[in-house]
Motif scaffolding. Structure first.
Motif, PDB file in Angstrom:
ATOM      1  N   GLY A 259       0.786  -1.230   0.000  1.00  0.00           N
ATOM      2  CA  GLY A 259       0.000   0.000   0.000  1.00  0.00           C
ATOM      3  C   GLY A 259       0.818   1.281   0.000  1.00  0.00           C
ATOM      4  N   LEU A 260       2.142   1.200  -0.072  1.00  0.00           N
ATOM      5  CA  LEU A 260       2.955   2.414  -0.114  1.00  0.00           C
ATOM      6  C   LEU A 260       3.525   2.604  -1.517  1.00  0.00           C
ATOM      7  CD1 LEU A 260       4.382   4.803   1.367  1.00  0.00           C
ATOM      8  CD2 LEU A 260       6.254   3.229   1.882  1.00  0.00           C
ATOM      9  N   ASP A 261       3.011   3.613  -2.233  1.00  0.00           N
ATOM     10  CA  ASP A 261       3.491   3.853  -3.597  1.00  0.00           C
ATOM     11  C   ASP A 261       4.468   5.022  -3.589  1.00  0.00           C
ATOM     12  OD1 ASP A 261       3.962   4.181  -6.273  1.00  0.00           O
ATOM     13  OD2 ASP A 261       1.847   3.968  -6.856  1.00  0.00           O
ATOM     14  N   LEU A 262       5.713   4.739  -3.957  1.00  0.00           N
ATOM     15  CA  LEU A 262       6.747   5.771  -3.912  1.00  0.00           C
ATOM     16  C   LEU A 262       6.662   6.741  -5.082  1.00  0.00           C
ATOM     17  CD1 LEU A 262       9.919   3.787  -2.778  1.00  0.00           C
ATOM     18  CD2 LEU A 262       8.493   5.302  -1.415  1.00  0.00           C
ATOM     19  N   GLY A 263       5.806   6.441  -6.057  1.00  0.00           N
ATOM     20  CA  GLY A 263       5.725   7.342  -7.211  1.00  0.00           C
ATOM     21  C   GLY A 263       6.726   6.947  -8.268  1.00  0.00           C
ATOM     22  N   ILE A 264       8.010   7.269  -8.070  1.00  0.00           N
ATOM     23  CA  ILE A 264       8.977   6.830  -9.080  1.00  0.00           C
ATOM     24  C   ILE A 264       9.564   5.472  -8.690  1.00  0.00           C
ATOM     25  CG2 ILE A 264       9.573   9.255  -9.634  1.00  0.00           C
ATOM     26  CD1 ILE A 264      12.544   8.111  -8.768  1.00  0.00           C
ATOM     27  N   CYS A 265       9.869   4.704  -9.718  1.00  0.00           N
ATOM     28  CA  CYS A 265      10.404   3.363  -9.503  1.00  0.00           C
ATOM     29  C   CYS A 265      11.921   3.456  -9.393  1.00  0.00           C
ATOM     30  CB  CYS A 265       9.982   2.485 -10.682  1.00  0.00           C
ATOM     31  SG  CYS A 265      10.823   0.911 -10.751  1.00  0.00           S
ATOM     32  N   PRO A 266      12.480   3.273  -8.189  1.00  0.00           N
ATOM     33  CA  PRO A 266      13.930   3.432  -8.028  1.00  0.00           C
ATOM     34  C   PRO A 266      14.701   2.247  -8.602  1.00  0.00           C
ATOM     35  CG  PRO A 266      12.952   2.781  -5.944  1.00  0.00           C
ATOM     36  CD  PRO A 266      11.825   2.859  -6.931  1.00  0.00           C
ATOM     37  N   VAL A 267      15.876   2.521  -9.156  1.00  0.00           N
ATOM     38  CA  VAL A 267      16.710   1.425  -9.681  1.00  0.00           C
ATOM     39  C   VAL A 267      18.016   1.294  -8.922  1.00  0.00           C
ATOM     40  CG1 VAL A 267      15.688   1.463 -11.990  1.00  0.00           C
ATOM     41  CG2 VAL A 267      17.729   2.844 -11.536  1.00  0.00           C
ATOM     42  N   THR A 268      18.319   2.276  -8.068  1.00  0.00           N
ATOM     43  CA  THR A 268      19.516   2.156  -7.227  1.00  0.00           C
ATOM     44  C   THR A 268      19.093   2.334  -5.770  1.00  0.00           C
ATOM     45  OG1 THR A 268      19.991   4.527  -7.255  1.00  0.00           O
ATOM     46  CG2 THR A 268      21.004   3.198  -9.006  1.00  0.00           C
ATOM     47  N   LEU A 269      19.924   1.855  -4.842  1.00  0.00           N
ATOM     48  CA  LEU A 269      19.598   1.989  -3.422  1.00  0.00           C
ATOM     49  C   LEU A 269      19.537   3.456  -3.027  1.00  0.00           C
ATOM     50  CD1 LEU A 269      21.627  -0.964  -1.903  1.00  0.00           C
ATOM     51  CD2 LEU A 269      19.135  -0.753  -2.086  1.00  0.00           C
ATOM     52  N   LYS A 270      20.394   4.270  -3.641  1.00  0.00           N
ATOM     53  CA  LYS A 270      20.390   5.700  -3.328  1.00  0.00           C
ATOM     54  C   LYS A 270      19.033   6.322  -3.684  1.00  0.00           C
ATOM     55  CE  LYS A 270      22.664  10.112  -4.077  1.00  0.00           C
ATOM     56  NZ  LYS A 270      21.349  10.763  -4.259  1.00  0.00           N
ATOM     57  N   GLU A 271      18.543   5.975  -4.880  1.00  0.00           N
ATOM     58  CA  GLU A 271      17.229   6.493  -5.291  1.00  0.00           C
ATOM     59  C   GLU A 271      16.124   6.025  -4.351  1.00  0.00           C
ATOM     60  OE1 GLU A 271      17.749   6.810 -10.164  1.00  0.00           O
ATOM     61  OE2 GLU A 271      16.372   5.339  -9.311  1.00  0.00           O
ATOM     62  N   LEU A 272      16.230   4.763  -3.916  1.00  0.00           N
ATOM     63  CA  LEU A 272      15.219   4.211  -3.012  1.00  0.00           C
ATOM     64  C   LEU A 272      15.214   4.993  -1.693  1.00  0.00           C
ATOM     65  CD1 LEU A 272      13.174   1.973  -2.157  1.00  0.00           C
ATOM     66  CD2 LEU A 272      15.143   0.660  -1.352  1.00  0.00           C
ATOM     67  N   VAL A 273      16.412   5.206  -1.142  1.00  0.00           N
ATOM     68  CA  VAL A 273      16.518   5.919   0.136  1.00  0.00           C
ATOM     69  C   VAL A 273      16.003   7.350  -0.029  1.00  0.00           C
ATOM     70  CG1 VAL A 273      18.153   6.818   1.853  1.00  0.00           C
ATOM     71  CG2 VAL A 273      18.391   4.468   0.998  1.00  0.00           C
ATOM     72  N   ASP A 274      16.396   8.013  -1.142  1.00  0.00           N
ATOM     73  CA  ASP A 274      15.937   9.384  -1.385  1.00  0.00           C
ATOM     74  C   ASP A 274      14.416   9.451  -1.439  1.00  0.00           C
ATOM     75  OD1 ASP A 274      18.521  10.224  -1.442  1.00  0.00           O
ATOM     76  OD2 ASP A 274      18.651  10.492  -3.624  1.00  0.00           O
ATOM     77  N   GLU A 275      13.803   8.482  -2.131  1.00  0.00           N
ATOM     78  CA  GLU A 275      12.340   8.462  -2.258  1.00  0.00           C
ATOM     79  C   GLU A 275      11.684   8.218  -0.905  1.00  0.00           C
ATOM     80  OE1 GLU A 275      10.104   9.230  -4.773  1.00  0.00           O
ATOM     81  OE2 GLU A 275      12.026  10.068  -5.426  1.00  0.00           O
ATOM     82  N   LEU A 276      12.262   7.280  -0.122  1.00  0.00           N
ATOM     83  CA  LEU A 276      11.689   6.961   1.189  1.00  0.00           C
ATOM     84  C   LEU A 276      11.753   8.154   2.130  1.00  0.00           C
ATOM     85  CD1 LEU A 276      12.933   3.322   1.832  1.00  0.00           C
ATOM     86  CD2 LEU A 276      10.553   4.093   1.683  1.00  0.00           C
ATOM     87  N   CYS A 277      12.833   8.958   1.982  1.00  0.00           N
ATOM     88  CA  CYS A 277      13.021  10.089   2.885  1.00  0.00           C
ATOM     89  C   CYS A 277      12.151  11.296   2.514  1.00  0.00           C
ATOM     90  CB  CYS A 277      14.489  10.507   2.919  1.00  0.00           C
ATOM     91  SG  CYS A 277      15.516   9.275   3.729  1.00  0.00           S
ATOM     92  N   ARG A 278      11.621  11.277   1.299  1.00  0.00           N
ATOM     93  CA  ARG A 278      10.838  12.423   0.864  1.00  0.00           C
ATOM     94  C   ARG A 278       9.486  12.508   1.545  1.00  0.00           C
ATOM     95  NH1 ARG A 278       8.903  13.899  -3.964  1.00  0.00           N
ATOM     96  NH2 ARG A 278       8.935  11.758  -4.759  1.00  0.00           N
TER      97      ARG A 278
END
Ligand SMILES: Nc1ncnc2c1ncn2[C@@H]1O[C@H](COP(=O)(O)OP(=O)(O)OP(=O)(O)O)[C@@H](O)[C@H]1O
Ligand SMILES: [Mg+2]
Length: 278
Positions: A259-278
């Motif tokens: 149920g948590l949609d980050l919006g953009i689909c991350p392809v690197t861990l850095k992108e994932l962390v950035d999205e989670l922190c937003r």
């Protein structure tokens, strides 16, 4: 943009024992790479990646379709050496690529055979060793080096021939994490700082996620292509190709299911962390 590799519907079957039906290893591969691009080719075992790579520097020749490399027609016998001088190849096992017992001789081997005059050789070797971060290792014995260092010496040997394109066929497959990082740093440097066109064949999704463009091969054909984000967000197509997306993308899908949609689909861990922190 100039296409430096332009394959159109190329087909190839390995020679078979008489009486057995030839099976196509490439069933019509169409794939273009632009000058200065960093592309990754993904695909399960036996999907034809290495077979395709060997066409790029004419170790194999297409039985159907057309292929040009830096504008030279690979079907023309007269172009073989021209193409090979523009397109270098690095393989999985560094031990199989090292030819000498001294680093500098190993790196000099290619240009020496090209007929580069002796007084110029040193310069070519120094330049190549600097590009892979192995200056100072000139007199060392390659077999005493770590896997990552050996692979960088093998890369220097290819670089010393001044190619425009370097095809890497699973260059990190035999290396430990540190060696893998060293080789990936080198590939990144060669692309960004030296403008080399890179074709990286890999089973590591994390490596492919750094490319400008990704091609997926399935059973002898290209079944998907796009930016890493495009390709890794085609979950079903990836599964059909027998592949799993990189960890960051898998986490994204797991979160989405919960149920948590980050919006953009991350392809690197850095992108994932950035999205989670937003
Ligand atoms: N020398 C050969 N003789 C006959 N068949 C071959 C030869 N090399 C590869 N093949 C066959 O061609 C097909 C494509 O093989 P290829 O090595 O190109 O795949 P690949 O994608 O590089 O696989 P991997 O991920 O295991 O390296 C496979 O069916 C393989 O068995
Ligand atoms: Mg292979």
């Amino acid at each position: 943009m100039t296409k430096v590799i332009d394959a159109n519907n190329i087909k190839y079957a390995y020679p078979t024992i008489e009486g057995t039906e030839p099976k196509l290893a490439l069933k019509g591969v169409t794939l273009a790479v632009e000058q200065g691009q960093f592309v990754a080719i993904l695909g399960h075992n036996g999907s034809g990646k290495s077979t395709f790579a060997k066409h790029i520097n004419v170790l194999l020749r297409a039985q159907e379709g057309t292929l040009t490399v830096v504008g030279l027609d690979a079907a023309d016998e007269a172009n073989v050496w021209g193409i090979r001088s523009h397109a270098g190849m690095v393989f999985q096992n560094p031990d199989n690529q090292l030819v000498s017992t001294v680093v500098e001789e190993d790196v000099a081997f290619g240009p020496e055979n090209l007929g580069v005059p002796h007084e110029e050789l040193r310069g070519w070797v120094t330049e190549a060793l600097e590009a892979v971060g192995m200056q100072g290792f000139e007199k060392r014995a390659p077999h005493m080096l770590s896997g990552g260092q050996k692979q960088r010496i093998a890369i220097a040997g290819v670089l010393a021939m001044h190619p425009d394109i370097i095809v890497f066929d699973e260059p990190t497959a035999m290396l430990d994490p540190q060696g893998r990082a060293e080789v990936m740093d080198t590939i990144r440097y060669l692309n960004r700082e030296e403008g080399k066109t890179i074709v990286l064949i890999t089973h590591y999704m994390e490596e492919a996620s750094e490319a400008d463009r990704v091609f997926v091969m399935t059973d002898g054909a290209v079944t998907d292509e796009g930016t890493p984000r495009e390709v890794f967000s085609h979950k079903d197509r990836l599964e059909e190709a027998g592949l799993l997306p990189p960890l960051a993308t898998q986490v994204y899908y797991d979160l989405k299911e919960k149920g948590l949609d980050l919006g953009i689909c991350p392809v690197t861990l850095k992108e994932l962390v950035d999205e989670l922190c937003r």
